[in-house]
Design a protein around this motif. Structure first.
Motif, PDB file in Angstrom:
ATOM      1  N   HIS A 122     -51.877  68.848 112.165  1.00 14.54           N
ATOM      2  CA  HIS A 122     -52.586  69.090 110.912  1.00 14.54           C
ATOM      3  C   HIS A 122     -53.289  70.439 110.918  1.00 14.54           C
ATOM      4  O   HIS A 122     -53.328  71.133 109.895  1.00 14.54           O
ATOM      5  N   ARG A 123     -53.822  70.822 112.068  1.00 11.93           N
ATOM      6  CA  ARG A 123     -54.524  72.105 112.129  1.00 11.93           C
ATOM      7  C   ARG A 123     -53.555  73.278 111.977  1.00 11.93           C
ATOM      8  O   ARG A 123     -53.854  74.237 111.253  1.00 11.93           O
ATOM      9  N   PRO A 154     -53.782  65.076 121.561  1.00  8.54           N
ATOM     10  CA  PRO A 154     -54.181  64.867 120.157  1.00  8.54           C
ATOM     11  C   PRO A 154     -53.150  65.446 119.193  1.00  8.54           C
ATOM     12  O   PRO A 154     -53.421  66.410 118.456  1.00  8.54           O
ATOM     13  N   GLN A 212     -51.740  64.470 116.364  1.00  9.83           N
ATOM     14  CA  GLN A 212     -52.014  64.468 114.936  1.00  9.83           C
ATOM     15  C   GLN A 212     -52.967  65.598 114.552  1.00  9.83           C
ATOM     16  O   GLN A 212     -52.729  66.332 113.589  1.00  9.83           O
ATOM     17  N   SER A 213     -54.034  65.769 115.321  1.00 10.88           N
ATOM     18  CA  SER A 213     -55.000  66.828 115.033  1.00 10.88           C
ATOM     19  C   SER A 213     -54.373  68.208 115.169  1.00 10.88           C
ATOM     20  O   SER A 213     -54.637  69.107 114.351  1.00 10.88           O
ATOM     21  N   LEU A 218     -57.601  73.803 120.150  1.00 11.23           N
ATOM     22  CA  LEU A 218     -57.895  73.785 118.714  1.00 11.23           C
ATOM     23  C   LEU A 218     -58.639  75.051 118.297  1.00 11.23           C
ATOM     24  O   LEU A 218     -58.379  75.610 117.225  1.00 11.23           O
TER      25      LEU A 218
END
Length: 272
Positions: A226-227, A220, A222-223, A183
């Motif tokens: 979206h990022r 992860p 979804q995270s 991330l």
């Protein structure tokens, strides 16, 4: 809008025609093509079928093995890649996926130089045909024979060395999504992303690649999606499901679950 697609590896035993019809029927707008299936059908018929089902080619997999790890010499691997570039152009594929090849007893420095030489040559041809190339990092736990490029950092280093405007990255969440640093790295990676592939797993890759249904593993997803969207990624998002965890399931149920998961969890990413 980001095109939602399924990679043909997800329905490996089906014929090309079954793939295209099933994906289209479930509202997917794109298809990631697997070269052996394309060879079996023939490119002319493939172009017709894709027009009939209104599917865009989000990727063509794969070329590479420039280090000789798959038994081919460097020149043979480059010639094969050049042929795939022409096919990708005819199919209007959004990208041609590149796997580096394993180290094949080379020292890492030599393997990297060999890869960069191949990519530099191939990038010139690909640019002439209007084809984007995408280097995919493969997790070391399940793909050392496929690629010595195993993480996002080393992929970015290769891109910097080759320095071609049409060379980018495939970000596959199965291979890099379990890294706690991913991330934080995305702002550096997204400007070079041509394709995002979604894959989930119950544990870090070890041995054979073993993906599970989306949402049933520890990635992860979804995270991550979206990022990358927040950071401006507008390219295709392609699902790839293969491995022992999904092998017992019918392809129909895998596709239905995938469609349902994306609709319920990804939110702003919709097929247009």
């Amino acid at each position: 809008m980001n095109t939602l697609a399924i990679n043909q590896l997800s329905t490996l035993r089906w014929e090309f025609e079954q793939d295209a019809q099933a994906y289209s029927n479930r509202g997917f707008e794109g298809i990631g093509l697997f070269r052996p299936k394309l060879d079996d059908l023939g490119i002319d018929r493939a172009v017709e079928l894709l027009a009939e089902t209104n599917l865009r080619v989000t990727s063509l997999s794969w070329v590479g093995g420039f280090t000789g790890s798959d038994g081919r010499g460097f020149d043979d691997a480059v010639r094969d890649a050049m042929s795939a570039v022409r096919d990708a152009a005819e199919l209007r594929a959004e990208t041609l996926i590149v796997l580096a090849g394993g180290r094949n007893n080379h020292i890492r420095k030599h393997a990297r130089r060999t890869l960069c030489d191949a990519l530099s040559h191939l990038a010139i041809i690909a640019e002439e045909f209007g084809v984007k190339l995408s280097l995919e990092p493969i997790h070391a736990g399940c793909g050392m024979e496929w690629s010595f490029v195993n993480d996002l950092e080393s992929t970015l280093e290769i891109l910097d060395m080759v320095d071609s405007p049409n060379l980018g990255i495939v970000l596959d969440t199965y291979h890099v999504g379990m890294d706690d640093r991913v991330l934080d790295m995305l702002p550096h990676v997204v400007p070079f992303m041509h394709l995002m592939q979604l894959g989930d797993g119950r544990h870090s890759p070890l041995g054979e690649m073993n993906r599970c249904l989306l949402g049933e593993g520890c990635v992860p997803i979804q995270s991550l999606v979206h990022r990358v969207l927040e950071l401006g990624f507008a390219g295709p998002i392609e699902v790839e499901l293969i491995g022992e965890d999904v092998e017992p399931l019918s392809y129909e149920s895998v596709l239905d679950h995938t469609r349902s998961y994306l609709d319920q969890n990804i939110g702003p990413v919709k097929s247009t």
